[in-house]
Design a protein around this motif. Sequence first.
Motif, mmCIF file in Angstrom:
data_model
loop_
_atom_site.group_PDB
_atom_site.id
_atom_site.type_symbol
_atom_site.label_atom_id
_atom_site.label_comp_id
_atom_site.label_asym_id
_atom_site.label_seq_id
_atom_site.Cartn_x
_atom_site.Cartn_y
_atom_site.Cartn_z
ATOM 1 N N THR A 10 41.350 64.595 -12.604
ATOM 2 C CA THR A 10 41.384 66.032 -12.340
ATOM 3 C C THR A 10 42.265 66.366 -11.147
ATOM 4 O OG1 THR A 10 39.336 65.841 -11.061
ATOM 5 C CG2 THR A 10 39.143 66.497 -13.375
ATOM 6 N N SER A 13 45.912 67.405 -12.004
ATOM 7 C CA SER A 13 46.144 68.651 -12.737
ATOM 8 C C SER A 13 46.432 69.773 -11.766
ATOM 9 C CB SER A 13 44.924 69.008 -13.584
ATOM 10 O OG SER A 13 45.027 70.322 -14.081
ATOM 11 N N SER A 14 47.600 70.365 -11.884
ATOM 12 C CA SER A 14 47.955 71.467 -10.987
ATOM 13 C C SER A 14 47.160 72.723 -11.294
ATOM 14 C CB SER A 14 49.456 71.771 -11.099
ATOM 15 O OG SER A 14 49.800 72.181 -12.406
ATOM 16 N N LYS A 15 46.671 72.836 -12.524
ATOM 17 C CA LYS A 15 45.890 74.014 -12.899
ATOM 18 C C LYS A 15 44.471 73.924 -12.382
ATOM 19 C CE LYS A 15 48.346 75.041 -17.200
ATOM 20 N NZ LYS A 15 48.207 75.213 -18.640
ATOM 21 N N GLY A 19 41.273 73.601 -17.405
ATOM 22 C CA GLY A 19 42.313 73.282 -18.368
ATOM 23 C C GLY A 19 42.622 74.476 -19.246
ATOM 24 N N THR A 72 45.314 69.750 -19.713
ATOM 25 C CA THR A 72 45.272 68.790 -18.618
ATOM 26 C C THR A 72 43.844 68.280 -18.436
ATOM 27 O OG1 THR A 72 44.989 70.638 -17.088
ATOM 28 C CG2 THR A 72 47.228 69.822 -17.420
ATOM 29 N N ASP A 145 55.632 62.455 -18.400
ATOM 30 C CA ASP A 145 55.478 63.705 -17.656
ATOM 31 C C ASP A 145 54.678 63.417 -16.395
ATOM 32 O OD1 ASP A 145 55.357 66.332 -16.879
ATOM 33 O OD2 ASP A 145 54.224 67.041 -18.606
ATOM 34 N N GLU A 147 52.448 65.189 -15.039
ATOM 35 C CA GLU A 147 51.076 65.685 -15.155
ATOM 36 C C GLU A 147 50.496 65.266 -16.502
ATOM 37 O OE1 GLU A 147 49.133 69.829 -13.880
ATOM 38 O OE2 GLU A 147 50.368 70.005 -15.664
ATOM 39 N N LYS A 149 48.605 65.253 -19.919
ATOM 40 C CA LYS A 149 48.115 66.254 -20.872
ATOM 41 C C LYS A 149 47.814 65.517 -22.163
ATOM 42 C CE LYS A 149 51.411 69.595 -18.961
ATOM 43 N NZ LYS A 149 52.227 68.602 -18.229
#
Length: 349
Positions: A10, A13-15, A19, A72, A145, A147, A149
């Motif tokens: 977690t 994850s930039s978000k 998610g 994410t 990538d 990040e 996903k």
Amino acid sequence: MSASESVKLTSLSSKGGCGCKIGPADLMQVIRSLPPAVPNPDLLVGLDTSDDAGVYRLSDELALVQTVDFFTPIVDDPYAFGQIAAANALSDIYAMGGKPLTVLNIVAFPISTLDKSILADILRGAADKVAEAGATLVGGHSIDDKEPKFGLAVTGTVHPDRVRTNAGARPGDQLILTKPIGVGILTTSLKRGLLSEEEIRRVTAVMSLLNKTAAEAMGSYDVHACTDVTGFGLLGHASEMAKGSEAGIIIRSEAVRILPRVRELAEAGAVPGGTRNNLAHVEGSVIFPEEMELLDRYILCDAVTSGGLLIAVPEAEAEALLGDLLQLGLEAAHIGEVTGDHPGMIRII
């Protein structure tokens, strides 16, 4: 401790938190800018009603149900993340009354910075859920990538006359929800280190539970409409049902099952951005009691990952369906009804 256990997914994850999908208001603005689709009589369900999946008729006896979903990490355990992502994607097929047939993995992963065993665990968790659904993994696509996903593209089948959409609810129908809500607030709290191990196991179990059992149970009833409750929250998806059905919806807030500590954690500030966006999007379509506090409104709009099915069933069948769902061990609840009043709107009581 294995490599997969030592990394907090977690934190990558930039978000954060839930998610979440792109917010409904932003998404609608983009979709409205697109040219209209070319009419096709075999496209039984497309973009018109914001439904869970597309349905394309192949013959009088067979239609394809197609969907795709990925996001994410919302939990740190890679195996659990794979399970949740798979259950979430498969849910769209179940909501349409279909049976999952084949799946494709969608992978974005920082292969040079994270241990490969983490990706293996994610794929293993998803594969176990796909097998539980009775579907077949046929391939996928991956990119490098920064990040992580993960998700699935899923194809299912359904009889063209047995398609469940979110647009068929009728006045008098009763609304049953098959899972508790509050997932977005809890997964945001998980990222902030506010959950116990038992609470993490609890919310993970809710998210990783397939909607297969609920879908099979509702298959014996004259269900008029169905949707799964995911990123747009209970009120967001109920609003789509109200608008698509050109009917009003009444939701009894006290009847909605909410996971433990959700309100406490919301009070502590663990309300994800997606949840706040959801409330802003539906405010003009929901009649709240004046005395309902903002936090309680947020909870009803909480951005869910892999939530339950919201089912509209005739009043004469509602008690029996609810009984079946409860007997099967699901945390289902009778949360409201469909009305001819205030079409396209939701009233909370």
